[in-house]
Scaffold this active site. Structure first.
Site, short mmCIF file in Angstrom:
data_model
loop_
_atom_site.label_atom_id
_atom_site.label_comp_id
_atom_site.label_asym_id
_atom_site.label_seq_id
_atom_site.Cartn_x
_atom_site.Cartn_y
_atom_site.Cartn_z
N LYS A 56 0.96 -1.13 -0.07
CA LYS A 56 0.03 0.06 -0.28
C LYS A 56 0.88 1.11 0.11
CE LYS A 56 -3.79 -2.27 2.27
NZ LYS A 56 -4.35 -2.75 3.55
N GLN A 100 -4.42 -1.18 9.80
CA GLN A 100 -4.48 -2.32 9.24
C GLN A 100 -5.07 -3.23 10.34
OE1 GLN A 100 -3.44 -3.11 6.03
NE2 GLN A 100 -3.81 -5.26 6.32
N ASP A 123 -10.94 3.33 4.46
CA ASP A 123 -11.26 1.90 4.49
C ASP A 123 -12.56 1.66 4.60
OD1 ASP A 123 -9.49 -0.17 4.40
OD2 ASP A 123 -8.95 -0.21 6.55
N1 GUN Z 1 -6.64 -6.49 6.58
C1 GUN Z 1 -6.97 -7.30 5.36
N2 GUN Z 1 -7.55 -6.45 4.40
C2 GUN Z 1 -7.65 -5.15 5.06
C3 GUN Z 1 -8.20 -3.99 4.56
O1 GUN Z 1 -8.67 -3.82 3.39
N3 GUN Z 1 -8.03 -3.18 5.52
C4 GUN Z 1 -7.46 -3.20 6.56
N4 GUN Z 1 -7.62 -2.10 7.52
N5 GUN Z 1 -6.97 -4.21 7.16
C5 GUN Z 1 -7.14 -5.21 6.24
#
Ligand code: GUN
Length: 286
Positions: A56, A100, A123
């Site tokens: 990311k 995350q 998110d």
């Molecule tokens: N963990 C796995 N996928 C995601 C996501 O799309 N966002 C977040 N914050 N954590 C994750």
């Protein structure tokens, strides 16, 4: 074509659709009079999360977004994490905040998500954005479900009136995706581990999205001929290969279209995060 001849499913190329979306977002970012900012918060050292967070950060940086990753030890207290999140809420350079998941067990995920400014919630997981989506209004939408909808659009799948089944009711994917498909006028079934006759429910679907996180759970005879299959799962097998939630080899012979793993939904998630960061920046900064 001969009835007995198996048609081969069209492969929906997530890498290509994601590359196009990233190029479009990068061009829009380049035209801005400011630099959008994205902050990713990682608590602890979960191996998969480390990989995702690095991807990311790198993807954001290459497209001109000022990305920073805040790495905190697994021993970080909930109060300390809340202080970090509130600091990012108050930081005018930060347009997007992503914490995350999963968080270490001693931290209440809901308390942390509740603390994120909804305007920076790239998110789409805060109660405000989840509530807007549930109400048929659009705030910031979770990246993976948004990516699935864009893949369906790119593949030219007509959703209005279609029988769509989402397998998996997670907050991150299944629930928001069911809301998005409903908004697109599909007739939506949200199936899960307690669904009776799961295979039969899946067989009725014209559009089937698997998001359960169980390797190759969806077998060939669960999928109707010509169905469109979107595989959200990314599971590592004992031998180290990546497989989806769908037994791809069993399905590809008779489905109408299917996403590969890897190279399907995965690349879309990051591309949508970058687009959400741009959307948040434009909304916040007028
Ligand atoms: N963990 C796995 N996928 C995601 C996501 O799309 N966002 C977040 N914050 N954590 C994750």
């Amino acid at each position: 074509m001969n009835e007995s001849m198996a048609a081969t499913a069209r492969i929906i190329d997530g890498r290509a659709v994601a590359a196009a979306l990233r190029a479009e977002t990068a061009a829009r970012v380049a035209a801005l009079p400011f630099t959008p900012g994205l902050a990713v918060v990682l608590v602890g050292d979960d191996a998969a999360s480390q990989v995702y967070v690095r991807s990311k950060d790198r993807a954001a940086t290459t497209m001109g977004i000022a990305a920073r990753t805040i790495r905190l030890p697994a021993t970080t207290s909930q109060a300390e994490l809340l202080t970090v999140v509130r600091g990012l809420n108050d930081d005018a350079c930060v347009d997007g905040i992503l914490v995350q998941l999963p968080l270490p067990g001693h931290i209440a995920t809901a308390a942390v998500l509740d603390a994120i400014d909804p305007a920076k919630d790239v998110d789409g997981l805060t109660p405000t954005n989840a509530g807007l989506l549930a109400a048929g209004r659009r705030g910031l939408v979770p990246c993976t479900p948004l990516g699935v909808m864009k893949l369906l659009a790119a593949a030219g799948v007509a959703l209005a009136g279609a029988r769509a089944l989402v397998l998996g009711r997670s907050v991150l994917v299944g629930r928001p995706l069911a809301a998005l498909l409903t908004a697109a006028d599909a007739t939506v079934t949200l199936a899960h581990s307690r669904t009776r006759d799961l295979a039969g429910e899946c067989r009725r679907a014209e559009v089937l999205v698997a998001a359960v996180g169980r390797a190759e759970m969806v077998r060939g005879d669960w999928v109707a001929r010509d169905a469109v299959v979107i595989d959200v799962g990314i599971n590592r097998t004992a031998s180290g290969t990546l497989v989806g939630d769908v037994a791809h080899g069993e399905v590809a012979g008779h489905a109408g279209a299917i996403t590969p793993v890897p190279g399907g939904v995965g690349p879309m998630t990051i591309a949508c995060l970058l687009e959400n960061t741009l959307t948040a920046a434009l909304t916040r900064r007028g």
